[in-house]
Design a protein around this motif. Structure first.
Motif, PDB file in Angstrom:
ATOM      1  N   VAL A  19       0.589  -1.153  -0.053  1.00  0.00           N
ATOM      2  CA  VAL A  19       0.130  -0.095  -0.109  1.00  0.00           C
ATOM      3  C   VAL A  19       0.886   1.297   0.172  1.00  0.00           C
ATOM      4  CG1 VAL A  19      -1.572   1.477   1.503  1.00  0.00           C
ATOM      5  CG2 VAL A  19      -1.942  -1.072   0.988  1.00  0.00           C
ATOM      6  N   ILE A  20       1.989   1.272   0.825  1.00  0.00           N
ATOM      7  CA  ILE A  20       2.794   2.445   0.773  1.00  0.00           C
ATOM      8  C   ILE A  20       3.684   2.713  -0.504  1.00  0.00           C
ATOM      9  CG2 ILE A  20       4.894   3.260   1.612  1.00  0.00           C
ATOM     10  CD1 ILE A  20       4.028   1.815   4.667  1.00  0.00           C
ATOM     11  N   VAL A  21       4.005   1.579  -1.075  1.00  0.00           N
ATOM     12  CA  VAL A  21       4.778   1.778  -2.313  1.00  0.00           C
ATOM     13  C   VAL A  21       3.705   2.326  -3.643  1.00  0.00           C
ATOM     14  CG1 VAL A  21       5.576   0.195  -4.207  1.00  0.00           C
ATOM     15  CG2 VAL A  21       6.562  -0.055  -1.846  1.00  0.00           C
ATOM     16  N   ARG A  22       2.499   1.761  -3.351  1.00  0.00           N
ATOM     17  CA  ARG A  22       1.464   2.277  -4.348  1.00  0.00           C
ATOM     18  C   ARG A  22       1.151   3.938  -4.246  1.00  0.00           C
ATOM     19  NH1 ARG A  22      -3.530  -0.932  -3.969  1.00  0.00           N
ATOM     20  NH2 ARG A  22      -2.537  -2.519  -4.926  1.00  0.00           N
ATOM     21  N   ALA A  23       0.861   4.311  -2.992  1.00  0.00           N
ATOM     22  CA  ALA A  23       0.827   5.605  -2.772  1.00  0.00           C
ATOM     23  C   ALA A  23       1.879   6.343  -3.032  1.00  0.00           C
ATOM     24  CB  ALA A  23       0.416   5.640  -1.206  1.00  0.00           C
ATOM     25  N   GLU A  24       3.168   6.014  -2.880  1.00  0.00           N
ATOM     26  CA  GLU A  24       4.464   6.694  -3.171  1.00  0.00           C
ATOM     27  C   GLU A  24       4.450   6.733  -4.869  1.00  0.00           C
ATOM     28  OE1 GLU A  24       7.836   8.884  -2.473  1.00  0.00           O
ATOM     29  OE2 GLU A  24       6.300   8.398  -1.153  1.00  0.00           O
TER      30      GLU A  24
END
Length: 65
Positions: free
Chosen positions: A33-38
């Motif tokens: 989720v963090i990678v997708r948001a970044e």
């Protein structure tokens, strides 16, 4: 004095194994989720970022409170 039977040890080991796998999957999902948001954040051009900041700044004072 009571001792654990062999099956009781296996149940405890399986419980800890299941908890470990669940914890690992939770960490992996959070990372995804963090990678997708970044990635989404970095895909903006400087002009798009500037436009979004101006739109946010032009909002009414009631929205900022």
């Amino acid at each position: 004095m009571r001792t654990l039977s062999g099956s009781g040890l296996w149940k405890a080991a399986n419980l800890w194994k299941a908890l470990g796998v669940a914890g690992f999957l939770g960490v992996a999902a959070t990372g995804a989720v963090i990678v997708r948001a970044e990635r989404r954040r970095r895909s903006y051009t400087p002009e798009e970022i500037r436009q979004r900041l101006h739109e946010r700044l032009d909002g009414s004072p009631e929205e900022r409170a």
